[in-house]
Design a protein around this motif. Structure first.
Motif, short mmCIF file in Angstrom:
data_model
loop_
_atom_site.label_atom_id
_atom_site.label_comp_id
_atom_site.label_asym_id
_atom_site.label_seq_id
_atom_site.Cartn_x
_atom_site.Cartn_y
_atom_site.Cartn_z
N PRO A 118 47.44 11.12 60.42
CA PRO A 118 48.55 11.13 59.60
C PRO A 118 47.95 11.11 57.87
O PRO A 118 48.61 11.68 57.10
N SER A 119 46.90 10.28 57.68
CA SER A 119 46.31 10.30 56.48
C SER A 119 44.87 9.89 56.43
O SER A 119 44.49 9.15 57.52
N LEU A 120 44.17 9.66 55.36
CA LEU A 120 42.63 9.35 55.43
C LEU A 120 42.49 8.90 53.99
O LEU A 120 42.96 9.32 52.75
N ALA A 121 41.78 7.71 54.18
CA ALA A 121 41.28 7.07 52.74
C ALA A 121 39.99 7.17 52.83
O ALA A 121 39.32 6.78 53.76
N ILE A 122 39.20 7.53 51.88
CA ILE A 122 37.88 7.58 51.46
C ILE A 122 37.54 6.67 50.45
O ILE A 122 38.03 6.81 49.25
N GLU A 123 37.04 5.49 50.83
CA GLU A 123 36.57 4.34 49.88
C GLU A 123 35.30 4.73 49.36
O GLU A 123 34.22 4.41 50.10
N LEU A 124 34.79 4.42 47.99
CA LEU A 124 33.59 4.27 47.57
C LEU A 124 33.26 3.03 46.74
O LEU A 124 33.88 3.05 45.76
N LYS A 125 32.75 1.97 47.66
CA LYS A 125 33.05 0.77 46.92
C LYS A 125 31.51 0.53 46.11
O LYS A 125 30.44 0.93 46.20
N GLY A 126 31.70 -0.39 44.86
CA GLY A 126 30.68 -0.78 44.19
C GLY A 126 29.93 0.33 43.31
O GLY A 126 28.71 0.19 43.20
N LEU A 127 30.57 1.41 42.79
CA LEU A 127 30.12 2.19 41.94
C LEU A 127 29.51 1.39 40.63
O LEU A 127 30.56 0.90 40.10
N ARG A 128 28.33 1.96 40.41
CA ARG A 128 27.74 1.50 39.03
C ARG A 128 28.29 2.51 38.03
O ARG A 128 27.52 3.29 37.82
N ILE A 129 29.15 2.11 37.02
CA ILE A 129 29.50 2.88 36.06
C ILE A 129 28.48 3.35 35.18
O ILE A 129 27.65 2.18 34.71
#
Length: 177
Positions: A118-129
């Motif tokens: 029904p849905s998908l979540a793509i999480e990108l954790k700890g991105l260093r800005i």
């Protein structure tokens, strides 16, 4: 929610991009880099199923104002549900693929049909800005079709993420105290 770019094509799936924290601040000129999590949620708001074989996420990586993530940062991707895998092909390109080769996104209204994805979540954790304030554009490129036989077509949804300067972060804290 981050704003979509006006030049985007009409995608078959609907995308929402959020960041934690909500407001992203450029990293300070010296010292540790600021961190941020990015989440792209994918749903189907059409009345018929959409079939997707691949999603590509492009992150602007580098040191300048239009780059979101500092080079050499490393990204920890996660897909929910676990029937999807996300891998980094390069520092700035990640792909998400369903384990069965093709995912069926059913309409989000409570249909009586069996729901596969029904849905998908793509999480990108700890991105260093990156250290320079500016506007970065994250792209989601879908390879999707209206039937399982395809052929899939590629369409892009872009999201602008504003990296605020540290002066704004400091001023905001002073006002809250």
């Amino acid at each position: 929610m981050k704003s979509p770019s006006p030049a985007d094509e009409e995608t078959l799936l609907t995308y929402t991009c959020t960041t934690v924290p909500e407001h992203v601040y450029a990293s300070p000129p010296d010292g540790e880099l600021s961190l941020c999590d990015l989440r792209i949620t994918v749903t189907n708001h059409h009345t018929e199923p959409v079939y997707c074989a691949l999603l590509t996420i492009r992150l602007p990586v580098g040191a300048g104002a239009p780059q979101l993530v500092a080079s050499g940062s490393g990204i920890t991707p996660l897909a929910v549900p676990a029937t999807w895998s996300v891998v980094a092909l390069q520092e700035d390109v990640l792909i998400a693929v369903p384990q069965d080769g093709m995912a069926r996104f059913t309409p989000t209204e409570h249909a009586l049909r069996q729901t596969v994805t029904p849905s998908l979540a793509i999480e990108l954790k700890g991105l260093r800005i990156s250290r320079e304030p500016g506007t970065a554009v994250v792209e989601a490129l879908e390879s999707a079709a209206n039937t399982p036989e395809g052929p899939p077509s590629e369409r892009t949804r872009s999201f602008e993420i504003v990296k605020r300067g540290l002066g704004l972060a400091t001023a905001g804290l002073a006002e809250e105290v």
